[in-house]
Design a protein around this motif. Structure first.
Motif, mmCIF file in Angstrom:
data_model
loop_
_atom_site.group_PDB
_atom_site.id
_atom_site.type_symbol
_atom_site.label_atom_id
_atom_site.label_comp_id
_atom_site.label_asym_id
_atom_site.label_seq_id
_atom_site.Cartn_x
_atom_site.Cartn_y
_atom_site.Cartn_z
ATOM 1 N N ASP A 81 0.820 -1.211 0.000
ATOM 2 C CA ASP A 81 0.000 0.000 0.000
ATOM 3 C C ASP A 81 0.856 1.265 0.000
ATOM 4 O O ASP A 81 0.747 2.110 0.898
ATOM 5 C CB ASP A 81 -0.942 -0.003 1.221
ATOM 6 N N PRO A 82 1.715 1.443 -1.015
ATOM 7 C CA PRO A 82 2.677 2.547 -0.983
ATOM 8 C C PRO A 82 2.057 3.937 -1.050
ATOM 9 O O PRO A 82 2.703 4.907 -0.677
ATOM 10 C CB PRO A 82 3.546 2.297 -2.221
ATOM 11 N N LEU A 83 0.829 4.039 -1.538
ATOM 12 C CA LEU A 83 0.214 5.366 -1.637
ATOM 13 C C LEU A 83 -0.811 5.623 -0.531
ATOM 14 O O LEU A 83 -1.563 6.599 -0.582
ATOM 15 C CB LEU A 83 -0.412 5.567 -3.024
ATOM 16 N N GLY A 84 -0.806 4.730 0.483
ATOM 17 C CA GLY A 84 -1.623 4.996 1.666
ATOM 18 C C GLY A 84 -3.123 4.924 1.439
ATOM 19 O O GLY A 84 -3.885 5.648 2.077
ATOM 20 N N PHE A 85 -3.572 4.023 0.552
ATOM 21 C CA PHE A 85 -5.014 3.912 0.277
ATOM 22 C C PHE A 85 -5.808 3.466 1.503
ATOM 23 O O PHE A 85 -7.003 3.734 1.604
ATOM 24 C CB PHE A 85 -5.279 2.936 -0.879
ATOM 25 N N PRO B 76 -0.754 10.330 5.409
ATOM 26 C CA PRO B 76 -0.377 9.075 6.062
ATOM 27 C C PRO B 76 -0.201 7.912 5.087
ATOM 28 O O PRO B 76 -1.033 7.694 4.209
ATOM 29 C CB PRO B 76 -1.540 8.803 7.025
ATOM 30 N N GLY B 77 0.884 7.190 5.262
ATOM 31 C CA GLY B 77 1.134 5.995 4.466
ATOM 32 C C GLY B 77 1.821 6.262 3.141
ATOM 33 O O GLY B 77 2.177 5.328 2.435
ATOM 34 N N VAL B 78 1.972 7.550 2.782
ATOM 35 C CA VAL B 78 2.691 7.860 1.551
ATOM 36 C C VAL B 78 4.162 8.049 1.917
ATOM 37 O O VAL B 78 4.533 9.034 2.535
ATOM 38 C CB VAL B 78 2.155 9.140 0.869
ATOM 39 N N VAL B 79 4.980 7.081 1.574
ATOM 40 C CA VAL B 79 6.377 7.126 1.990
ATOM 41 C C VAL B 79 7.231 7.839 0.948
ATOM 42 O O VAL B 79 6.802 8.040 -0.186
ATOM 43 C CB VAL B 79 6.941 5.710 2.245
ATOM 44 N N PRO B 82 8.069 5.753 -2.771
ATOM 45 C CA PRO B 82 7.231 4.575 -2.482
ATOM 46 C C PRO B 82 7.386 3.433 -3.476
ATOM 47 O O PRO B 82 7.034 2.299 -3.157
ATOM 48 C CB PRO B 82 5.801 5.132 -2.531
ATOM 49 N N LEU B 83 7.894 3.718 -4.678
ATOM 50 C CA LEU B 83 8.031 2.641 -5.660
ATOM 51 C C LEU B 83 9.485 2.154 -5.784
ATOM 52 O O LEU B 83 9.822 1.417 -6.713
ATOM 53 C CB LEU B 83 7.462 3.068 -7.015
ATOM 54 N N ARG B 164 -1.695 11.657 -4.975
ATOM 55 C CA ARG B 164 -0.724 10.760 -4.345
ATOM 56 C C ARG B 164 0.296 10.260 -5.358
ATOM 57 O O ARG B 164 1.423 9.908 -5.012
ATOM 58 C CB ARG B 164 -1.443 9.558 -3.724
#
Lengths: 234, 234
Positions: A81-85, B76-79, B82-83, B164
């Motif tokens: 869930d890299p984009l925080g969905f 939140p959760g977007v690092v 991320p890829l 995002r």
């Protein structure tokens, strides 16, 4: 660094380990030196290095196998869930919006795959097409195989970004539709088959159109799926 | 879970804290209960909860402010990364491939923005267009403002996924081109302005075409950028 106001020692050390992986050109599956070697190389204590490795594991850069060692992950740095969905409340709108993104990306990706896929890649796409069809016919959950099928197409597009993006944009539909109950079985089987054969024939326009068709059926499914359960968590 | 063979206690606890955030509908910037309250709620020791919070911070789900508390992150959760682009060796091909993805996504996004942007959003896009122009004219690094400009357009598209995705697909160019030395100053200023005015006029086709133009200039820059330095790390 976006995730913290200031970097802790383990965070700094984890950056150091990433640099080490890049410098030594370690590949997915390669084993990292053990804690004490890393501690010496980075000039830090073993407990701080252990902390750093935990942070890297949580970002899927390394995988720790108990009693075996620490390895570079299969797809390093690509997190779940890299984009925080998870944190988007309206899962229905999320599924619709992800499908809009698929409309923009996937017909072109199918065309690239038709242009660039090797015989080996075509074999793999065909195998996954068969396996997905079998699950669909048996009324079983085909979600995972479906994502593998689309990811295999992405791989053969030869674009470096696409295979990393495909699993992310495919996380949509299972969010709120029970695919095993889907009325879309026949259309999915047929359009998957057509995409596969178009890629195998290196026919880019046909591959693109088959993918558009596939996405149109998916959009219709999402729009008429009100009666199915609407999950509110990932 | 893709990143580990088996879940440790802190990993399980971090899943528990994510569920808590979702259940309580905590929003970005909201403060989490302190360690001892969380420990009690989750039936775990404080040191394990502390570990779990570190894992969540490394995934940018929470932000720990020393002496203040633990807060839900802004996105939140977007690092960061991320890829996992850090681990792609060929940064030049990565930049080219990311631009291909931008060609697929951004003209449509600009058209959506033209259709849906509110007056307030248009004001913000215009402000960022002005600020980017000033930096470009001064020969300063405009990378960050540039990404903010394109992200503001993404926000006004009303698609949940797009804002995002935009920062991710924009991480390309600075990878190997020193933008302060770019010969593309005039074209960037003009196409940014045209995109902005087309969105302000709610003219979807003009916004789409202006974005295509912008991307064509970018592709030409990338293709002729051999003489600039070729960075090999993020």
């Amino acid at each position: 660094m976006i995730h913290s106001d200031e970097k802790s020692l383990p965070e700094k050390l984890s950056d150091g380990i990433v640099k080490y992986i890049l410098k030594e050109q370690l590949q997915p599956g390669d084993r990292l030196p053990n804690e004490s070697v890393l501690a010496e190389q980075l000039g830090a204590g073993r407990s701080s290095v252990r902390e750093a490795i935990k942070l890297l594991a949580s970002r899927n850069i390394v995988t720790v196998r108990q009693g075996s060692g620490t390895y570079v992950s299969a797809r390093p740095g690509v997190v779940e869930d890299p984009l925080g969905f998870t944190f988007i409340q309206d899962k229905r709108k999320l599924a619709e919006d992800l499908l809009e993104i698929r409309f923009l990306l996937e017909p072109a990706i199918a065309a690239w795959a038709a242009a660039y896929a090797t015989e080996e890649e075509i074999g793999r796409i065909r195998k996954l097409c068969d396996e997905t069809e079998q699950l669909l016919k048996a009324g079983k959950d085909h979600t995972e195989k479906d994502v593998e099928f689309h990811t295999a197409i992405s791989m053969s597009s030869k674009n470096l970004v696409v295979p990393r993006l495909t699993p992310v944009i495919h996380s949509a539909v299972p969010l709120f539709i029970d695919l095993t109950k889907s009325a879309l079985r026949r259309e999915t089987i047929d359009t998957h088959r057509e995409i596969t054969e178009a890629i195998a024939a290196h026919d880019a326009v046909r591959a693109q159109d088959a993918m558009y068709l596939h996405l149109v059926y998916n959009r219709r499914l999402i729009r008429t799926a009100d009666t199915l359960h609407s999950g509110d968590s990932l």
